[in-house]
Design a protein around this motif. Sequence first.
Motif, mmCIF file in Angstrom:
data_model
loop_
_atom_site.group_PDB
_atom_site.id
_atom_site.type_symbol
_atom_site.label_atom_id
_atom_site.label_comp_id
_atom_site.label_asym_id
_atom_site.label_seq_id
_atom_site.Cartn_x
_atom_site.Cartn_y
_atom_site.Cartn_z
ATOM 1 N N MET A 1 0.856 -1.196 0.000
ATOM 2 C CA MET A 1 0.000 0.000 0.000
ATOM 3 C C MET A 1 0.894 1.249 0.000
ATOM 4 N N ILE A 2 0.576 2.216 -0.861
ATOM 5 C CA ILE A 2 1.404 3.423 -0.985
ATOM 6 C C ILE A 2 0.637 4.636 -0.455
ATOM 7 N N PHE A 3 1.278 5.363 0.451
ATOM 8 C CA PHE A 3 0.706 6.574 1.040
ATOM 9 C C PHE A 3 1.535 7.774 0.580
ATOM 10 N N GLY A 4 0.921 8.670 -0.187
ATOM 11 C CA GLY A 4 1.594 9.888 -0.636
ATOM 12 C C GLY A 4 1.286 11.030 0.319
ATOM 13 N N TYR A 5 2.315 11.679 0.824
ATOM 14 C CA TYR A 5 2.154 12.707 1.856
ATOM 15 C C TYR A 5 2.333 14.103 1.251
ATOM 16 N N VAL A 6 1.253 14.886 1.234
ATOM 17 C CA VAL A 6 1.314 16.272 0.756
ATOM 18 C C VAL A 6 1.621 17.155 1.968
ATOM 19 N N ASN A 7 2.897 17.455 2.140
ATOM 20 C CA ASN A 7 3.338 18.232 3.306
ATOM 21 C C ASN A 7 4.070 19.486 2.836
ATOM 22 N N ILE B 1 -3.824 9.381 0.103
ATOM 23 C CA ILE B 1 -3.076 10.631 0.253
ATOM 24 C C ILE B 1 -3.194 11.120 1.691
ATOM 25 N N LEU B 2 -2.066 11.475 2.279
ATOM 26 C CA LEU B 2 -2.024 12.067 3.613
ATOM 27 C C LEU B 2 -1.809 13.561 3.449
ATOM 28 N N THR B 3 -2.496 14.376 4.235
ATOM 29 C CA THR B 3 -2.336 15.831 4.108
ATOM 30 C C THR B 3 -1.855 16.451 5.414
ATOM 31 N N SER B 4 -1.323 17.651 5.283
ATOM 32 C CA SER B 4 -0.744 18.373 6.417
ATOM 33 C C SER B 4 -1.789 19.105 7.251
ATOM 34 N N GLY B 5 -3.000 19.237 6.727
ATOM 35 C CA GLY B 5 -4.035 19.977 7.451
ATOM 36 C C GLY B 5 -5.381 19.879 6.756
ATOM 37 N N LYS B 6 -6.387 20.425 7.416
ATOM 38 C CA LYS B 6 -7.761 20.368 6.922
ATOM 39 C C LYS B 6 -7.941 21.140 5.619
ATOM 40 N N LEU C 1 -10.202 8.251 1.111
ATOM 41 C CA LEU C 1 -8.811 7.907 0.773
ATOM 42 C C LEU C 1 -7.857 9.090 0.975
ATOM 43 N N ILE C 2 -8.392 10.216 1.438
ATOM 44 C CA ILE C 2 -7.572 11.397 1.734
ATOM 45 C C ILE C 2 -7.647 11.641 3.244
ATOM 46 N N ILE C 3 -6.512 11.496 3.915
ATOM 47 C CA ILE C 3 -6.479 11.502 5.381
ATOM 48 C C ILE C 3 -5.632 12.660 5.892
ATOM 49 N N ASN C 4 -6.187 13.465 6.766
ATOM 50 C CA ASN C 4 -5.458 14.571 7.384
ATOM 51 C C ASN C 4 -4.701 14.049 8.607
ATOM 52 N N ILE C 5 -3.357 14.012 8.509
ATOM 53 C CA ILE C 5 -2.551 13.545 9.642
ATOM 54 C C ILE C 5 -1.798 14.685 10.325
ATOM 55 N N GLY C 6 -1.939 15.930 9.802
ATOM 56 C CA GLY C 6 -1.185 17.037 10.364
ATOM 57 C C GLY C 6 0.249 17.031 9.883
ATOM 58 N N SER C 7 1.091 17.819 10.539
ATOM 59 C CA SER C 7 2.441 18.007 10.026
ATOM 60 C C SER C 7 3.437 18.378 11.127
ATOM 61 N N THR C 8 4.680 17.969 10.914
ATOM 62 C CA THR C 8 5.764 18.383 11.813
ATOM 63 C C THR C 8 6.069 19.870 11.625
ATOM 64 N N ARG C 9 5.532 20.456 10.561
ATOM 65 C CA ARG C 9 5.779 21.880 10.291
ATOM 66 C C ARG C 9 4.844 22.789 11.088
ATOM 67 N N TYR D 1 -7.540 30.338 8.184
ATOM 68 C CA TYR D 1 -7.225 29.374 7.124
ATOM 69 C C TYR D 1 -5.770 28.928 7.208
ATOM 70 N N SER D 2 -4.889 29.893 7.475
ATOM 71 C CA SER D 2 -3.461 29.583 7.557
ATOM 72 C C SER D 2 -3.172 28.599 8.685
ATOM 73 N N LYS D 3 -3.913 28.732 9.799
ATOM 74 C CA LYS D 3 -3.714 27.840 10.942
ATOM 75 C C LYS D 3 -4.034 26.392 10.603
ATOM 76 N N HIS D 4 -4.926 26.186 9.627
ATOM 77 C CA HIS D 4 -5.316 24.823 9.266
ATOM 78 C C HIS D 4 -4.595 24.314 8.017
ATOM 79 N N TYR D 5 -3.627 25.083 7.525
ATOM 80 C CA TYR D 5 -2.792 24.635 6.409
ATOM 81 C C TYR D 5 -1.858 23.538 6.924
#
Length: 481
Positions: free
Chosen positions: A251-257, A280-285, A301-309, A462-466
């Motif tokens: 299974m491949i998870f692409g992370y948009v961070n 696809i994993l995303t950095s925010g809502k 199939l698009i999951i918001n996991i947050g970000s180390t950023r 909006y920026s806070k949820h990026y």
Amino acid sequence: VLNNSSFKKTKNNFIKNFEKIILDNSSDYFILSSPFLFISKLRTDKEINIQKTYFFSCIIKIFFFSIINVIRRINFLKEYQNNKNLKNIKNIFVSHLTYTNNNSKLFHDNYFGDIPNLDKSKNLIIYIPHKIDQLSTNLKKNLNKSKNKIFVIKRHSSYPKEFYKIILFFLKSILLLIKSLKKKDNYEKWFLKKLSLSLVSETSLQTISDVDNIYKIIEKSNCDKVFLPFEGFSWERVLIHKIKSNKKSCMIFGYVNYGVFENQLSLFSKVHSKLYPDKILTSGKVIKELLISKKILGENLIINIGSTRFKNTKHNIVTSRGKLGILIVLEALNSEIDLLINLCLELSNIQNKYLIYIKFHPLTNIQKYSNVFKNNQNIYLFDNNYKDMKYTIFRGSTSIIDSIKYGSIPLYFSSNTILNLNPLYFFFYSKLIIKNSKDFLEFDKKNDVILKNIDMKKLTKYSKHYYEALKVSKILKIMSD
């Protein structure tokens, strides 16, 4: 510069050719490795113009680039590994090592932070080194301390294979150029010409080598999940294709961070299922909702996991005392760096009211730009003190997110081009766009009036949820399922 209708036509033509080439060459890793084909942001802003002598000039360039590649690919970075045993590997993370990582005493993974360390016995991290000729002693010490299995790949193949690849790229490039001669449409000629030249770039060679070296490690493991950045670059697509073609149970998870851009065609155009991750994993809502609206994958199939950023900062209204602080944030591309540094120089010479701070991208070697600081007393290297910055001028850098959180006024520098490289484009205000230093001065004079008609609280929200706080429990569940 293109007008809106011309740009729309250019963009549509690009998409049409982009999709056709991919579908016609979906199993050809050499064609798919072209950085031009999987362009991260559509940057072409000139009228398509094919000279009658383009074929001969391109032939000369192809020969020249191929010879340069033979010379450049002789000196190699050695592969690093802290553990050869790949048994019991369940999750593999592919990430980047940068120039900044190599020079820092403390190591922090730019994408995944400490996520791989949460389940030490079953994870492997594969790093791609960028602009690193030799791993520093500090970096090696930090990597050796990790209880994870870690590989830092060499960005080349064995010399005979490397030479073979250069010849193969050369031949494919010539064939594409010949194919362009048969095209009647001027745009199709231009597209194939650009693709042909792109194939003989060192980036194409690195893409194939990176994918081969990463896949060799994945192939030796028993992993069932691979996590990798998914930001629109050719190596990501070629690696996904290779895994899906040969290791179908994975299974491949692409992370948009990273930032998402209006013309990020390779992210928004699915084209072929083998070139897209399973999830696809995303950095925010905010990014998750944007991707759902584009109907790239199903909502589940698009999951918001947050970000180390993510940085938990409080909104502060900047009040200028004495000189005005202006932060200019840069990208990694040389053309973008030069564009904004020229603006820095212009602003710094206007009057002593301004102190200019430059924030470089982690992939940039700052030493190359030391003369900018030596020769101008009003320009400084940014020291991460956002609170003193009244304005932040940016183009494609997502560092603008942090600036907004601290209350700095964001100004997008469009530089008289119709191309939109703004990572906040889907919730930004046109009144916060400048094209030159004169526009900035006008804005500075009237900013109180202009800002009254702009909902800065909404922009901040909006920026806070990026980039949101990392959702560790959600990641652990994904890793263990």
